[in-house]
Design a protein around this motif. Structure first.
Motif, PDB file in Angstrom:
ATOM      1  N   TYR A   1       0.871  -1.191  -0.059  1.00 60.12           N
ATOM      2  CA  TYR A   1      -0.023   0.152  -0.118  1.00 60.12           C
ATOM      3  C   TYR A   1       0.941   1.117   0.056  1.00 60.12           C
ATOM      4  N   PRO A   2       0.125   2.292  -0.497  1.00 62.10           N
ATOM      5  CA  PRO A   2       1.188   3.668  -0.477  1.00 62.10           C
ATOM      6  C   PRO A   2       1.268   4.124   0.889  1.00 62.10           C
ATOM      7  N   ILE A   3       2.259   4.971   1.239  1.00 67.11           N
ATOM      8  CA  ILE A   3       2.495   5.664   2.128  1.00 67.11           C
ATOM      9  C   ILE A   3       1.336   6.700   2.421  1.00 67.11           C
ATOM     10  N   ASP A   4       0.962   7.281   1.321  1.00 65.37           N
ATOM     11  CA  ASP A   4      -0.036   8.574   1.756  1.00 65.37           C
ATOM     12  C   ASP A   4      -0.803   8.702   0.343  1.00 65.37           C
ATOM     13  N   TYR A   5      -1.992   9.339   0.519  1.00 63.93           N
ATOM     14  CA  TYR A   5      -2.615   9.580  -0.699  1.00 63.93           C
ATOM     15  C   TYR A   5      -2.956  11.201  -0.690  1.00 63.93           C
ATOM     16  N   HIS A   6      -3.005  11.703  -1.686  1.00 63.56           N
ATOM     17  CA  HIS A   6      -3.424  13.132  -1.908  1.00 63.56           C
ATOM     18  C   HIS A   6      -4.178  13.451  -3.029  1.00 63.56           C
ATOM     19  N   PHE A   7      -5.226  14.560  -2.650  1.00 65.50           N
ATOM     20  CA  PHE A   7      -6.196  14.670  -3.576  1.00 65.50           C
ATOM     21  C   PHE A   7      -6.158  16.256  -3.900  1.00 65.50           C
ATOM     22  N   ASN A   8      -6.344  16.600  -5.192  1.00 61.68           N
ATOM     23  CA  ASN A   8      -6.318  18.339  -5.649  1.00 61.68           C
ATOM     24  C   ASN A   8      -7.711  18.229  -6.620  1.00 61.68           C
ATOM     25  N   GLY A   9      -8.584  18.740  -5.890  1.00 63.07           N
ATOM     26  CA  GLY A   9      -9.888  18.840  -6.970  1.00 63.07           C
ATOM     27  C   GLY A   9     -10.290  17.554  -7.528  1.00 63.07           C
ATOM     28  N   PRO A  10     -10.349  17.431  -8.980  1.00 61.63           N
ATOM     29  CA  PRO A  10     -10.740  16.104  -9.487  1.00 61.63           C
ATOM     30  C   PRO A  10      -9.487  15.150  -9.449  1.00 61.63           C
ATOM     31  N   HIS A  11      -8.311  15.751  -9.398  1.00 56.31           N
ATOM     32  CA  HIS A  11      -7.071  14.858  -9.355  1.00 56.31           C
ATOM     33  C   HIS A  11      -6.734  14.371  -8.268  1.00 56.31           C
ATOM     34  N   ARG A  12      -5.969  13.116  -8.101  1.00 47.74           N
ATOM     35  CA  ARG A  12      -5.548  12.450  -6.916  1.00 47.74           C
ATOM     36  C   ARG A  12      -4.293  11.894  -7.281  1.00 47.74           C
ATOM     37  N   GLY A  13      -3.356  11.274  -6.145  1.00 48.34           N
ATOM     38  CA  GLY A  13      -2.389  10.430  -6.298  1.00 48.34           C
ATOM     39  C   GLY A  13      -1.769   9.998  -4.976  1.00 48.34           C
ATOM     40  N   GLN A  14      -0.827   9.174  -5.049  1.00 43.65           N
ATOM     41  CA  GLN A  14      -0.161   8.425  -4.035  1.00 43.65           C
ATOM     42  C   GLN A  14       1.214   8.644  -3.993  1.00 43.65           C
ATOM     43  N   LYS A  15       1.894   8.354  -2.762  1.00 46.65           N
ATOM     44  CA  LYS A  15       3.129   8.469  -2.508  1.00 46.65           C
ATOM     45  C   LYS A  15       3.619   6.867  -2.354  1.00 46.65           C
ATOM     46  N   ILE A  16       4.524   6.459  -3.358  1.00 39.08           N
ATOM     47  CA  ILE A  16       4.755   5.040  -3.307  1.00 39.08           C
ATOM     48  C   ILE A  16       5.587   4.677  -2.366  1.00 39.08           C
ATOM     49  N   TRP A  17       5.304   3.468  -1.844  1.00 38.33           N
ATOM     50  CA  TRP A  17       6.293   2.631  -0.852  1.00 38.33           C
ATOM     51  C   TRP A  17       7.148   1.827  -1.638  1.00 38.33           C
ATOM     52  N   TYR A  18       8.372   1.862  -1.247  1.00 36.27           N
ATOM     53  CA  TYR A  18       9.254   0.816  -2.099  1.00 36.27           C
ATOM     54  C   TYR A  18       9.984   0.039  -0.893  1.00 36.27           C
ATOM     55  N   ASN A  19      10.042  -1.418  -1.122  1.00 34.47           N
ATOM     56  CA  ASN A  19      11.076  -1.989  -0.100  1.00 34.47           C
ATOM     57  C   ASN A  19      12.295  -1.939  -0.492  1.00 34.47           C
ATOM     58  N   LEU A  20      13.011  -1.107   0.328  1.00 37.06           N
ATOM     59  CA  LEU A  20      14.389  -0.880   0.142  1.00 37.06           C
ATOM     60  C   LEU A  20      15.224  -2.249   0.266  1.00 37.06           C
ATOM     61  N   GLN A  21      14.794  -3.300   1.090  1.00 37.68           N
ATOM     62  CA  GLN A  21      15.518  -4.466   1.617  1.00 37.68           C
ATOM     63  C   GLN A  21      15.459  -5.480   0.600  1.00 37.68           C
ATOM     64  N   ALA A  22      14.497  -5.301  -0.736  1.00 36.20           N
ATOM     65  CA  ALA A  22      14.090  -6.341  -1.320  1.00 36.20           C
ATOM     66  C   ALA A  22      15.588  -6.705  -2.193  1.00 36.20           C
ATOM     67  N   PRO A  23      15.802  -7.856  -2.376  1.00 34.99           N
ATOM     68  CA  PRO A  23      17.210  -8.381  -2.842  1.00 34.99           C
ATOM     69  C   PRO A  23      17.098  -8.264  -4.380  1.00 34.99           C
ATOM     70  N   SER A  24      18.356  -8.161  -4.930  1.00 33.01           N
ATOM     71  CA  SER A  24      18.547  -8.303  -6.351  1.00 33.01           C
ATOM     72  C   SER A  24      18.158  -9.615  -6.683  1.00 33.01           C
ATOM     73  N   LYS A  25      17.797  -9.843  -8.098  1.00 33.25           N
ATOM     74  CA  LYS A  25      17.160 -11.089  -8.468  1.00 33.25           C
ATOM     75  C   LYS A  25      18.344 -11.668  -9.348  1.00 33.25           C
ATOM     76  N   GLY A  26      19.143 -10.960  -9.765  1.00 35.61           N
ATOM     77  CA  GLY A  26      20.389 -11.515 -10.653  1.00 35.61           C
ATOM     78  C   GLY A  26      21.204 -10.385 -11.264  1.00 35.61           C
ATOM     79  N   VAL A  27      22.433 -10.776 -12.158  1.00 37.74           N
ATOM     80  CA  VAL A  27      23.274  -9.558 -12.467  1.00 37.74           C
ATOM     81  C   VAL A  27      22.715  -8.848 -13.497  1.00 37.74           C
TER      82      VAL A  27
END
Lengths: 117, 399
Positions: B231-257
């Motif tokens: 889920y996102p960290i935050d939601y924001h709304f501006n009139g008819p527009h909207r958005g989200q602040k994306i959460w990233y898993n910084l601990q996610a391991p690399s899958k390959g070279v």
């Protein structure tokens, strides 16, 4: 058969040139689609260990100074971006994903103005 | 999981109560009559993205865009004074379409039927035997459509009375301008057609609830032990527009070279170009009615869902970059990230169409949005508001 030229140090990839040194992103995606899992794995096993060295070799000169062998090497590595993604991130889901991926129609670089490799 | 490094807190419903919690009527997601209302109330009265300034590099550069919802072909031109203009792609003589090519460059546009010729500013320059007509040249300019450029993106609006987009966007305007989009000079593109209502398709891309089920491999870095649904960290709304602040898993391991090399090279290059750490870098904008923009410079993409009919839509995704690849590493990372994004979008297609088939059967009177599907609820609310306003105007004034 004459071996197709690649830069010194990358001769081990010569047998992959015909299929994987495809020009343009649409052709590289097509190469991914028309090969089977065994062919993709063989290409990955040969090319992935050489990726850092290949990029170092190519980055040493501007792309305008690349000769034909360099250009082939670049295209092989760009194909590896497709195949490596599939092998490292999709694994056995590659085949299941293919029909949906093909519904995402790639525009070729000529229509978007992006650089053609 | 290292509790000490856990930073994720899901957005609480109490912050979103103002948007309601009721079930959502299903009919607007498949009904052809409602689609006709939406076409008139939403799409013919909203700012719609149709291109980017990098497609119009020089005076006389043009793109043609056919928009099914408007039953119109548009001609977008950079004129001799470098101003970007939008016209209906119709000759003012007898309506023939002026331009058949998708893009190009011309100093003037000549109708193939009777050779009426228009300048890049839309003015009628010449017409054979014009003296035999009963009209003035200045009254024969190409009909215009309103156009605005925000963050390099070209928007059009068929409503002459619409609020300027810059104003409508409010706080989103400076945030969008701060994305790399405004500096972008090149892009790669893919598109799809889908058997689905546009809202059902669009909603898929503004909720993360499905992430772990539909994208268990490609979306693995978007979920984690502390945020299993991504889920996102935050939601924001501006009139008819909207958005989200994306959460990233910084601990996610690399899958390959290959993945690791693409990420390392891309971050290195973006850092050197000064494109990392921008304020909108983790923002995902959902601009009403039908476009998305991801601020992340690794995948700075635009995704627009164009309605074709109540049950058919077209998506166009463009991944933008600033400048041509400077070297092999940059070319490699760009190709990798396009490949990844395309795969992720492709994975959604079947479930969206399955949802449309289910709703179009008429089996359900309502559907349900949970707290973390609030952006879907907001879109529904905005559409209903616009349709309601339109119906009131029609009832009061007949327009």
């Amino acid at each position: 058969m004459t071996a197709i030229s690649l830069p010194i140090g990358f001769e081990a990839l010569s047998s992959y040139v015909d299929l994987w040194a495809a020009q343009g992103i649409v052709a590289r995606d097509k190469a991914r689609t028309c090969t089977d899992a065994q062919e993709r794995q063989a290409f990955y096993d040969a090319a992935a260990p050489l990726l850092p060295a290949a990029l170092a070799h190519l980055d040493a000169r501007t792309k305008e100074k690349w000769d034909e062998a360099d250009q082939r090497l670049m295209r092989i590595m760009l194909s590896l971006a497709h195949i490596g993604f599939g092998i490292e991130m999709l694994g056995q889901s590659e085949e299941d994903n293919t029909p949906s991926r093909l519904r995402m129609h790639l525009s070729d670089e000529a229509t978007t103005g992006a650089a053609l490799f | 999981m290292n509790i000490a490094t856990s930073t994720f807190r899901r957005v609480d419903q109490s912050a979103l109560d103002w948007l309601g919690t009721d079930p959502i009527p299903a009919k607007p997601y498949h009904d052809p009559d409602f689609f006709e209302l939406e076409r008139a109330a939403v799409f013919m009265r909203s700012w719609i993205v149709i291109g980017h300034v990098c497609e119009l590099p020089d005076a006389g550069s043009f793109i043609r865009r056919d928009l099914e919802f408007a039953n119109a072909s548009l001609l977008i031109v950079r004129d001799r004074k470098q101003e970007i203009r939008a016209f209906y792609n119709v000759c003012t003589h007898r309506g023939t379409q002026l331009v058949r090519e998708a893009q190009g460059q011309r100093s003037a546009f000549t109708c193939p039927y009777h050779m009426w010729t228009f300048g890049t500013d839309g003015a009628l320059l010449s017409a054979p035997d014009f003296e035999a007509f009963h009209v003035k040249k200045q009254d024969c300019s190409l009909p215009t459509v309103r156009v605005e450029v925000i963050a390099g993106l070209i928007f059009v609006n068929f409503d002459e009375k619409a609020e300027p987009l810059r104003q409508e966007l409010g706080d989103f305007f400076p945030q969008l301008e701060a994305t790399p989009l405004g500096q972008a000079t090149t892009f790669l593109e893919y598109s799809y057609e889908i058997e689905s209502n546009w809202k059902l398709c669009y909603d898929n891309f503004q909720e993360n609830y499905h992430l772990r089920f539909i994208h268990p491999r490609t979306g693995y870095a978007g979920v984690g032990a502390e945020n299993p649904f991504g889920y996102p960290i935050d939601y924001h709304f501006n009139g008819p527009h909207r958005g989200q602040k994306i959460w990233y898993n910084l601990q996610a391991p690399s899958k390959g070279v290959v993945q690791q090399t693409a990420a390392e090279r891309a971050l290195d290059i973006l850092g050197k170009k000064g494109l990392l750490g921008q304020p909108a870098g983790d923002q995902y904008f959902a601009l009403f009615p039908n476009s998305f923009i991801l601020g992340n410079p690794l995948q700075n993409f635009l995704h627009v869902v164009y309605p074709i009919s109540a049950g058919r839509s077209r998506g166009v995704i463009r991944l933008f970059w600033v400048g041509e690849p400077e070297n092999a590493s940059e070319a490699f990372s760009r190709e990798f990230y396009l490949t990844m994004l395309r795969e992720v979008h492709g994975e959604d297609i079947n479930v969206i169409e399955g949802g449309y088939r289910g709703l179009a059967s008429g089996a359900l009177k309502h559907i349900h949005f949970q707290t973390q599907e609030v952006l879907c609820r907001h879109l529904h609310n905005m559409v209903m508001e616009k349709v309601g306003e339109y119906q009131r105007r029609i009832a009061e004034n007949g327009q």
